[in-house]
Design a protein around this motif. Structure first.
Motif, PDB file in Angstrom:
ATOM      1  N   GLY A 144     -26.382  31.020  31.006  1.00  0.00           N
ATOM      2  CA  GLY A 144     -27.727  31.459  31.366  1.00  0.00           C
ATOM      3  C   GLY A 144     -27.767  32.896  31.832  1.00  0.00           C
ATOM      4  N   VAL A 145     -26.782  33.301  32.629  1.00  0.00           N
ATOM      5  CA  VAL A 145     -26.751  34.678  33.120  1.00  0.00           C
ATOM      6  C   VAL A 145     -26.481  35.656  31.978  1.00  0.00           C
ATOM      7  CG1 VAL A 145     -24.314  34.780  33.819  1.00  0.00           C
ATOM      8  CG2 VAL A 145     -25.965  36.159  35.014  1.00  0.00           C
ATOM      9  N   VAL A 146     -25.608  35.289  31.049  1.00  0.00           N
ATOM     10  CA  VAL A 146     -25.289  36.181  29.934  1.00  0.00           C
ATOM     11  C   VAL A 146     -26.481  36.324  28.992  1.00  0.00           C
ATOM     12  CG1 VAL A 146     -23.833  36.453  27.881  1.00  0.00           C
ATOM     13  CG2 VAL A 146     -22.816  35.751  30.047  1.00  0.00           C
ATOM     14  N   VAL A 147     -27.039  35.181  28.555  1.00  0.00           N
ATOM     15  CA  VAL A 147     -28.164  35.220  27.628  1.00  0.00           C
ATOM     16  C   VAL A 147     -29.390  35.843  28.294  1.00  0.00           C
ATOM     17  CG1 VAL A 147     -29.780  33.786  26.304  1.00  0.00           C
ATOM     18  CG2 VAL A 147     -27.320  33.321  26.216  1.00  0.00           C
ATOM     19  N   GLY A 148     -29.664  35.497  29.548  1.00  0.00           N
ATOM     20  CA  GLY A 148     -30.808  36.069  30.256  1.00  0.00           C
ATOM     21  C   GLY A 148     -30.689  37.567  30.425  1.00  0.00           C
ATOM     22  N   GLY A 149     -29.546  38.018  30.921  1.00  0.00           N
ATOM     23  CA  GLY A 149     -29.357  39.449  31.142  1.00  0.00           C
ATOM     24  C   GLY A 149     -29.377  40.255  29.855  1.00  0.00           C
ATOM     25  N   LEU A 150     -28.639  39.800  28.859  1.00  0.00           N
ATOM     26  CA  LEU A 150     -28.588  40.543  27.597  1.00  0.00           C
ATOM     27  C   LEU A 150     -29.924  40.558  26.867  1.00  0.00           C
ATOM     28  CD1 LEU A 150     -25.129  39.608  26.040  1.00  0.00           C
ATOM     29  CD2 LEU A 150     -25.887  41.832  26.869  1.00  0.00           C
ATOM     30  N   SER A 151     -30.590  39.420  26.826  1.00  0.00           N
ATOM     31  CA  SER A 151     -31.865  39.392  26.093  1.00  0.00           C
ATOM     32  C   SER A 151     -32.919  40.241  26.796  1.00  0.00           C
ATOM     33  CB  SER A 151     -32.347  37.956  25.893  1.00  0.00           C
ATOM     34  OG  SER A 151     -32.529  37.293  27.119  1.00  0.00           O
ATOM     35  N   GLY A 152     -32.977  40.206  28.126  1.00  0.00           N
ATOM     36  CA  GLY A 152     -33.913  41.062  28.852  1.00  0.00           C
ATOM     37  C   GLY A 152     -33.623  42.539  28.630  1.00  0.00           C
ATOM     38  N   PHE A 153     -32.339  42.892  28.681  1.00  0.00           N
ATOM     39  CA  PHE A 153     -31.906  44.271  28.461  1.00  0.00           C
ATOM     40  C   PHE A 153     -32.270  44.734  27.054  1.00  0.00           C
ATOM     41  CE2 PHE A 153     -28.725  47.418  27.219  1.00  0.00           C
ATOM     42  CZ  PHE A 153     -28.652  48.236  28.332  1.00  0.00           C
ATOM     43  N   LEU A 206     -48.271  36.921  27.681  1.00  0.00           N
ATOM     44  CA  LEU A 206     -46.978  36.360  28.045  1.00  0.00           C
ATOM     45  C   LEU A 206     -46.068  36.470  26.834  1.00  0.00           C
ATOM     46  CD1 LEU A 206     -48.101  32.961  29.605  1.00  0.00           C
ATOM     47  CD2 LEU A 206     -47.612  35.076  30.811  1.00  0.00           C
ATOM     48  N   THR A 207     -44.793  36.703  27.069  1.00  0.00           N
ATOM     49  CA  THR A 207     -43.831  36.608  25.986  1.00  0.00           C
ATOM     50  C   THR A 207     -43.066  35.304  26.158  1.00  0.00           C
ATOM     51  OG1 THR A 207     -41.927  37.621  27.076  1.00  0.00           O
ATOM     52  CG2 THR A 207     -43.543  39.114  26.059  1.00  0.00           C
ATOM     53  N   LEU A 208     -42.406  34.890  25.112  1.00  0.00           N
ATOM     54  CA  LEU A 208     -41.637  33.655  25.156  1.00  0.00           C
ATOM     55  C   LEU A 208     -40.167  33.900  25.477  1.00  0.00           C
ATOM     56  CD1 LEU A 208     -43.205  31.685  22.166  1.00  0.00           C
ATOM     57  CD2 LEU A 208     -43.846  31.677  24.570  1.00  0.00           C
ATOM     58  N   LEU A 209     -39.839  35.090  25.950  1.00  0.00           N
ATOM     59  CA  LEU A 209     -38.467  35.412  26.324  1.00  0.00           C
ATOM     60  C   LEU A 209     -37.917  34.395  27.318  1.00  0.00           C
ATOM     61  CD1 LEU A 209     -35.962  37.291  26.504  1.00  0.00           C
ATOM     62  CD2 LEU A 209     -37.188  38.549  28.270  1.00  0.00           C
ATOM     63  N   ASP A 210     -38.703  34.053  28.319  1.00  0.00           N
ATOM     64  CA  ASP A 210     -38.234  33.143  29.367  1.00  0.00           C
ATOM     65  C   ASP A 210     -37.967  31.745  28.826  1.00  0.00           C
ATOM     66  OD1 ASP A 210     -39.619  34.424  32.418  1.00  0.00           O
ATOM     67  OD2 ASP A 210     -39.233  35.470  30.568  1.00  0.00           O
ATOM     68  N   VAL A 211     -38.624  31.360  27.744  1.00  0.00           N
ATOM     69  CA  VAL A 211     -38.360  30.062  27.123  1.00  0.00           C
ATOM     70  C   VAL A 211     -36.907  30.004  26.668  1.00  0.00           C
ATOM     71  CG1 VAL A 211     -38.929  28.549  25.189  1.00  0.00           C
ATOM     72  CG2 VAL A 211     -40.761  29.709  26.425  1.00  0.00           C
ATOM     73  N   GLY A 212     -36.458  31.061  26.000  1.00  0.00           N
ATOM     74  CA  GLY A 212     -35.070  31.112  25.538  1.00  0.00           C
ATOM     75  C   GLY A 212     -34.079  31.122  26.689  1.00  0.00           C
ATOM     76  N   ILE A 213     -34.403  31.844  27.754  1.00  0.00           N
ATOM     77  CA  ILE A 213     -33.514  31.915  28.912  1.00  0.00           C
ATOM     78  C   ILE A 213     -33.406  30.556  29.589  1.00  0.00           C
ATOM     79  CG2 ILE A 213     -33.201  32.932  31.205  1.00  0.00           C
ATOM     80  CD1 ILE A 213     -34.613  35.470  30.040  1.00  0.00           C
ATOM     81  N   TYR A 214     -34.548  29.923  29.832  1.00  0.00           N
ATOM     82  CA  TYR A 214     -34.520  28.615  30.492  1.00  0.00           C
ATOM     83  C   TYR A 214     -33.865  27.552  29.619  1.00  0.00           C
ATOM     84  CZ  TYR A 214     -37.028  29.866  34.703  1.00  0.00           C
ATOM     85  OH  TYR A 214     -37.366  30.405  35.910  1.00  0.00           O
ATOM     86  N   PHE A 215     -34.143  27.566  28.316  1.00  0.00           N
ATOM     87  CA  PHE A 215     -33.485  26.594  27.431  1.00  0.00           C
ATOM     88  C   PHE A 215     -31.971  26.741  27.524  1.00  0.00           C
ATOM     89  CE2 PHE A 215     -31.314  25.756  23.444  1.00  0.00           C
ATOM     90  CZ  PHE A 215     -31.552  24.400  23.320  1.00  0.00           C
ATOM     91  N   THR A 216     -31.485  27.969  27.451  1.00  0.00           N
ATOM     92  CA  THR A 216     -30.046  28.215  27.523  1.00  0.00           C
ATOM     93  C   THR A 216     -29.474  27.732  28.847  1.00  0.00           C
ATOM     94  OG1 THR A 216     -30.263  30.137  26.086  1.00  0.00           O
ATOM     95  CG2 THR A 216     -28.251  29.984  27.403  1.00  0.00           C
TER      96      THR A 216
END
Length: 155
Positions: free
Chosen positions: A53-62, A34-44
């Motif tokens: 959330g949409v900006v940080v989630g989309g950009l960080s995943g990309f 598992l990566t902790l990427l989703d932790v940052g997205i959910y926290f935001t």
């Protein structure tokens, strides 16, 4: 200090960078990691709401797919994690529905992405447990970090 647009953009940029860095932390599981990427997205999403959330989630995943050498997934991650961040940011009575939709859309989009990228039904089905576990882990840890931050911020 007034909350200007520059302040908000800077905060989202820092949270995007932190989410990307968190993606480099791997937690081993029986099915891979598992990566902790989703932790940052959910926290935001919990802290700043749907728009951030949409900006940080989309950009960080990309960006993480670009950095790790998975360019075929970049736009799929933009959509999957962007939707995840948007729906996770819903508040009030819609919060539970938003979290359910965030999970379904992220896992479902990656299922569809695996099919579109030619991994076949078996490959797409094999990705579901790992994506679901990563999503739920991120949701829980992101919420715990949010609660801790709220306590810190209120002091």
């Amino acid at each position: 200090m007034s909350r200007t647009k520059t302040y908000h953009l800077t905060r989202m940029a820092v949270l995007t960078a932190l989410s990307v860095v968190l993606a480099f932390i791997h937690v081993p599981t029986p099915t891979g990691y598992l990566t902790l990427l989703d932790v940052g997205i959910y926290f935001t999403a919990y802290y700043l709401g749907s728009k951030s959330g949409v900006v940080v989630g989309g950009l960080s995943g990309f960006l993480i797919d670009l950095l790790l050498g998975y360019p075929q997934y970049m736009f799929h991650s933009l959509i999957a994690h962007g939707a995840q961040g948007y729906f996770a940011g819903w508040t009030g009575k819609k919060r539970i529905l938003g979290l359910i939709l965030a999970s379904i859309l992220m896992v479902g989009w990656y299922f569809l992405a695996a099919l579109l990228l030619g991994y076949g039904l078996g490959g797409a089905l094999a990705g579901i447990p790992g994506n679901l576990l990563q999503n739920l882990f991120g949701m829980l840890v992101g919420y715990l970090v949010y609660l801790a931050y709220q306590r810190f911020e209120n002091k």
